[in-house]
Write a protein that holds these residues in place. Structure first.
Motif, mmCIF file in Angstrom:
data_model
loop_
_atom_site.group_PDB
_atom_site.id
_atom_site.type_symbol
_atom_site.label_atom_id
_atom_site.label_comp_id
_atom_site.label_asym_id
_atom_site.label_seq_id
_atom_site.Cartn_x
_atom_site.Cartn_y
_atom_site.Cartn_z
ATOM 1 N N SER A 338 0.807 -0.689 -0.043
ATOM 2 C CA SER A 338 0.713 0.177 -0.117
ATOM 3 C C SER A 338 0.945 1.158 0.316
ATOM 4 O O SER A 338 2.141 1.212 0.297
ATOM 5 C CB SER A 338 -0.826 0.207 1.188
ATOM 6 N N ILE A 339 0.400 2.560 -0.181
ATOM 7 C CA ILE A 339 1.123 3.654 -0.503
ATOM 8 C C ILE A 339 0.027 4.472 -0.104
ATOM 9 O O ILE A 339 -0.795 4.293 -0.025
ATOM 10 C CB ILE A 339 1.748 3.725 -2.722
ATOM 11 N N ARG A 340 1.121 5.402 0.705
ATOM 12 C CA ARG A 340 0.207 6.913 1.633
ATOM 13 C C ARG A 340 1.335 8.406 1.193
ATOM 14 O O ARG A 340 2.080 8.075 0.905
ATOM 15 C CB ARG A 340 0.287 6.711 2.961
ATOM 16 N N TRP A 341 0.640 8.827 0.949
ATOM 17 C CA TRP A 341 1.760 10.501 0.889
ATOM 18 C C TRP A 341 1.842 10.641 1.987
ATOM 19 O O TRP A 341 0.451 10.824 3.121
ATOM 20 C CB TRP A 341 1.210 11.007 -0.564
ATOM 21 N N ILE A 342 2.967 12.099 2.160
ATOM 22 C CA ILE A 342 3.119 12.533 3.605
ATOM 23 C C ILE A 342 3.876 13.741 3.063
ATOM 24 O O ILE A 342 4.581 14.547 1.780
ATOM 25 C CB ILE A 342 4.336 12.114 4.403
ATOM 26 N N ASN A 347 0.118 13.405 6.976
ATOM 27 C CA ASN A 347 -0.516 12.610 6.288
ATOM 28 C C ASN A 347 -1.112 13.608 4.911
ATOM 29 O O ASN A 347 -1.925 14.746 6.118
ATOM 30 C CB ASN A 347 -1.957 12.101 6.804
ATOM 31 N N LEU A 348 -0.776 13.655 3.999
ATOM 32 C CA LEU A 348 -1.537 14.145 2.521
ATOM 33 C C LEU A 348 -3.186 14.060 2.548
ATOM 34 O O LEU A 348 -3.405 13.654 2.848
ATOM 35 C CB LEU A 348 -1.035 14.043 1.580
ATOM 36 N N CYS A 378 6.724 9.732 0.434
ATOM 37 C CA CYS A 378 5.867 8.612 0.471
ATOM 38 C C CYS A 378 5.952 7.328 1.629
ATOM 39 O O CYS A 378 7.305 7.113 1.614
ATOM 40 C CB CYS A 378 5.505 8.255 -1.499
ATOM 41 N N GLU A 379 5.081 6.397 1.901
ATOM 42 C CA GLU A 379 5.856 5.867 2.389
ATOM 43 C C GLU A 379 4.650 3.759 2.289
ATOM 44 O O GLU A 379 3.844 4.141 1.067
ATOM 45 C CB GLU A 379 5.401 5.683 3.612
ATOM 46 N N VAL A 380 5.873 2.836 1.729
ATOM 47 C CA VAL A 380 4.977 2.033 0.902
ATOM 48 C C VAL A 380 4.929 1.359 2.469
ATOM 49 O O VAL A 380 5.831 0.758 2.897
ATOM 50 C CB VAL A 380 6.318 1.091 0.073
#
Length: 395
Positions: A338-342, A347-348, A378-380
């Motif tokens: 999963s990917i999230r953006w910072i 947290n974006l 980005c964080e995986v």
């Protein structure tokens, strides 16, 4: 109603919602030409018998968007999972089938007791949560479908044990399936009392195993009259593929040619997987063919620990001025993450001018304003670990 098709006359008749762009075919399919954003929404196909009574109802969701794009540099997708809280529930208790890591752009959650076929449908929860819940043939009145996608079972019985499938539909019109196996405790441990029980079962593998370890899937109560049994494997609702077949009549073992043999199968039905790797994780199904040609099944699931590597962010232009657009891409060699953006260490929060690619590996900002200037990361994440990229500065 858009249209109806009468098989007796081989004739399609338009309804009040017909726009002139719909074509109905004799097999129930519908062709929608020159789609536009107003066509987004749920579509229902209903069949009737000769008496005019409805005999089946099926739903689907169509999403129309302005453009289709993805980063093209990262072949990965969000990997939702089902967590059982508690992991094993006693009869008469409650259990929550919690959805971990479902896509942020989810628009529909459909729960099935077993594989994805209509008669196994428990219910459909659509977003936003103000929309009514649609219940299916497998709904017993003891299930609660929550807006976060989770399913709660009340007053659990042994009939509730087994495979559950969640189908998640996102705003891009695509879907993904995730499965889990519910264990229900009886008053005595089913494994301590295996000799007096006749139910086919597999010793559950709880949690995770590390790469390189061995996994023993122990079978209890294989029927004495079993003639043939086979093991099958699937991932996230994908079609199961056969791994091995054991013929007890001929005392023969047949591994599928495409499988790299790193295991052993025993006449008791148990399966030993040796030196497991990440791709070995998934849902395993034991199918038993009895002498009366009846098939009995049991399932078990496990995950394999693997740490992700650190990703990095590519950016089309780090010195953009207001009014232009920019694309940031999260690059990682890992799959099934999963990917999230910072943004600036938080947290974006997506705004109307921000768009994520279907796999979330690319972020587009159009147009870019001064409020968008800052540090992006980005964080995986996978089931076991996570890693955050070094920051890149926009502006």
């Amino acid at each position: 109603m858009i249209a109806k098709y009468e098989l007796s006359d081989n004739l399609s008749k338009p309804g009040p919602a017909h726009s002139g762009r719909e074509t109905i075919f004799h097999n129930g399919s519908m062709l929608l030409a020159k789609v536009n954003l107003k066509d987004t929404g749920f579509y229902t196909v209903r069949t009737y018998n000769i008496l005019g009574n409805a005999i089946s109802t099926t739903y689907t969701y169509l999403n129309v968007y302005a453009y289709l794009w993805n980063c093209g540099l990262l072949d990965t997708s969000s990997q939702p999972t089902i967590e059982f809280v508690p992991p094993s529930v006693a009869e008469g208790g409650r259990v929550l089938l919690l959805v971990r890591n479902h896509p942020e752009n989810s628009v529909c959650f459909a729960w099935f007791k077993g594989i994805v076929v209509f008669h196994n449908l428990v219910g459909i929860r659509r977003l936003p949560s103000t929309k009514p819940i649609l219940f299916g043939p497998a709904y017993s009145g003891r299930e609660t479908l929550n807006s976060d996608g989770s399913l709660q079972l009340h007053n659990v019985s042994q009939k509730d044990r087994g495979l559950y499938t969640l189908r998640i539909l996102n705003s891009y019109g695509t879907s993904e399936d995730v499965q889990g196996q519910l264990q229900v405790d009886s008053s005595l441990s089913v494994f301590c009392n295996a000799l007096t029980s006749s139910r086919l079962m597999i010793q559950p593998v709880l949690g995770y195993v590390a790469e390189g370890e061995d996994v023993f899937l122990q079978v209890h109560n294989l029927p004495e009259e079993a003639r043939v049994f086979s093991w099958h494997k699937s991932n996230n609702g994908s079609p199961a593929r056969k791994l091995v077949e054991y013929n007890r009549v001929k005392s023969s073992i047949s591994w599928e040619p495409a499988e790299r043999i790193r295991g052993k199968v025993y006449k008791t039905g148990s399966l030993l997987l040796q030196d497991v790797i990440e791709s070995d994780a998934g849902m395993y199904t034991l199918e038993v063919l009895n002498k009366d040609s009846k098939i009995e099944r049991a399932n078990v699931q496990f995950y394999v620990k693997k740490s992700v590597t650190q990703p990095f962010v590519q950016i089309t232009d780090t010195t953009v001025t207001g009014g232009t657009s920019v694309i940031l891409t999260c690059v990682s060699p890992d799959t099934d993450v999963s990917i999230r953006w910072i943004f600036n260490n938080e947290n974006l929060q997506l705004t109307e001018k921000m768009t994520l690619s279907p796999t979330k590996c690319a972020l587009r900002i159009d147009p870019v304003g001064k409020e968008d200037f800052g540090l992006y990361q980005c964080e995986v994440l996978n089931h076991f670990s996570y890693s955050t990229s070094p920051p890149v500065r926009l502006g």
